[in-house]
Motif scaffolding. Structure first.
Motif, PDB file in Angstrom:
ATOM      1  N   GLY A 141       0.816  -1.214   0.000  1.00 30.34           N
ATOM      2  CA  GLY A 141       0.000   0.000   0.000  1.00 30.34           C
ATOM      3  C   GLY A 141       0.847   1.260   0.000  1.00 30.34           C
ATOM      4  N   ALA A 142       1.874   1.270   0.839  1.00 30.76           N
ATOM      5  CA  ALA A 142       2.763   2.440   0.899  1.00 30.76           C
ATOM      6  C   ALA A 142       3.534   2.600  -0.407  1.00 30.76           C
ATOM      7  N   ILE A 143       3.960   1.495  -0.994  1.00 26.76           N
ATOM      8  CA  ILE A 143       4.685   1.555  -2.262  1.00 26.76           C
ATOM      9  C   ILE A 143       3.778   2.086  -3.370  1.00 26.76           C
ATOM     10  N   ALA A 144       2.532   1.620  -3.397  1.00 26.44           N
ATOM     11  CA  ALA A 144       1.580   2.104  -4.405  1.00 26.44           C
ATOM     12  C   ALA A 144       1.305   3.593  -4.219  1.00 26.44           C
ATOM     13  N   ASN A 145       1.192   4.043  -2.966  1.00 26.58           N
ATOM     14  CA  ASN A 145       0.986   5.470  -2.717  1.00 26.58           C
ATOM     15  C   ASN A 145       2.191   6.290  -3.132  1.00 26.58           C
ATOM     16  N   LEU A 146       3.383   5.807  -2.858  1.00 25.52           N
ATOM     17  CA  LEU A 146       4.588   6.514  -3.259  1.00 25.52           C
ATOM     18  C   LEU A 146       4.672   6.607  -4.787  1.00 25.52           C
ATOM     19  N   ALA A 147       4.352   5.511  -5.466  1.00 25.26           N
ATOM     20  CA  ALA A 147       4.356   5.518  -6.934  1.00 25.26           C
ATOM     21  C   ALA A 147       3.333   6.511  -7.471  1.00 25.26           C
ATOM     22  N   SER A 148       2.163   6.583  -6.831  1.00 24.44           N
ATOM     23  CA  SER A 148       1.137   7.523  -7.298  1.00 24.44           C
ATOM     24  C   SER A 148       1.565   8.976  -7.072  1.00 24.44           C
ATOM     25  N   ILE A 149       2.322   9.235  -6.007  1.00 29.51           N
ATOM     26  CA  ILE A 149       2.845  10.586  -5.768  1.00 29.51           C
ATOM     27  C   ILE A 149       3.792  10.976  -6.900  1.00 29.51           C
ATOM     28  N   PHE A 150       4.712  10.066  -7.239  1.00 27.58           N
ATOM     29  CA  PHE A 150       5.639  10.346  -8.340  1.00 27.58           C
ATOM     30  C   PHE A 150       4.904  10.521  -9.664  1.00 27.58           C
ATOM     31  N   LEU A 151       3.865   9.721  -9.876  1.00 28.42           N
ATOM     32  CA  LEU A 151       3.085   9.829 -11.111  1.00 28.42           C
ATOM     33  C   LEU A 151       2.380  11.180 -11.205  1.00 28.42           C
ATOM     34  N   ILE A 152       1.698  11.575 -10.146  1.00 32.40           N
ATOM     35  CA  ILE A 152       0.984  12.863 -10.150  1.00 32.40           C
ATOM     36  C   ILE A 152       1.967  14.013 -10.311  1.00 32.40           C
ATOM     37  N   ASN A 153       3.061  13.989  -9.556  1.00 32.78           N
ATOM     38  CA  ASN A 153       4.060  15.057  -9.684  1.00 32.78           C
ATOM     39  C   ASN A 153       4.677  15.077 -11.080  1.00 32.78           C
ATOM     40  N   GLY A 154       4.928  13.914 -11.643  1.00 29.97           N
ATOM     41  CA  GLY A 154       5.474  13.844 -12.999  1.00 29.97           C
ATOM     42  C   GLY A 154       4.506  14.413 -14.026  1.00 29.97           C
ATOM     43  N   LEU A 155       3.214  14.123 -13.859  1.00 27.93           N
ATOM     44  CA  LEU A 155       2.206  14.672 -14.773  1.00 27.93           C
ATOM     45  C   LEU A 155       2.083  16.183 -14.639  1.00 27.93           C
ATOM     46  N   VAL A 156       2.230  16.699 -13.429  1.00 29.26           N
ATOM     47  CA  VAL A 156       2.194  18.151 -13.214  1.00 29.26           C
ATOM     48  C   VAL A 156       3.430  18.801 -13.833  1.00 29.26           C
TER      49      VAL A 156
END
Length: 148
Positions: free
Chosen positions: A77-92
């Motif tokens: 769960g923590a790994i998936a959340n960390l990946a989603s943070i990088f994804l959102i920041n990368g998209l921004v």
């Protein structure tokens, strides 16, 4: 605010992101959302009367059964959340997604979730935080998510 239109996104996250580490290591998963009396059951999914209080995933013996793989399942769960943070920041950063209240709050609450899920806390004799489960798996080889 969580709306009915958010349910497909929620179900996708719950049914795909949470069990993916257990499935990756060859486990079979069961889901229980909440505590109390079971009000809905479909195959391996149960919803309890106090649905907002707790949720957990129980998995059977993993095909790759060792301390590291169990720790990875607990950290999923923590790994998936960390990946989603990088994804959102990368998209921004790539100007694909605009900076908005949604992106800010998504990242903020994802970081919040990661920090609090990884605190090594024992809630009861049989339930622990992800952080405590990771610690117990690595240090003692103890599997806290599997009731058997």
């Amino acid at each position: 605010m969580f709306r009915f239109s958010d349910m497909p996104k929620f179900l996708f996250s719950f049914l795909l992101v949470l069990p993916i580490m257990a499935i990756f290591f060859g486990g079979r998963v069961d889901f229980t959302i909440g505590k109390g009396k079971t009000i809905f059951k479909w195959k391996k999914i149960k919803i309890k009367s106090v649905y907002f209080l707790d949720s957990f995933c129980v998995y059977e013996k993993l095909k790759y059964d060792n301390r590291f793989t169990h720790a990875c399942v607990y950290a999923g769960g923590a790994i998936a959340n960390l990946a989603s943070i990088f994804l959102i920041n990368g998209l921004v950063i790539a100007d694909i997604l605009s900076t908005s209240l949604f992106s800010y709050q998504f990242v903020y609450f994802s970081v919040y979730y990661i920090i609090f899920s990884l605190l090594p806390i024992k809630f009861t004799e049989t339930t622990s935080s992800d952080g405590r489960a990771i610690y117990d798996a690595l240090r003692y080889g103890k599997i806290t998510c599997n009731p058997d």
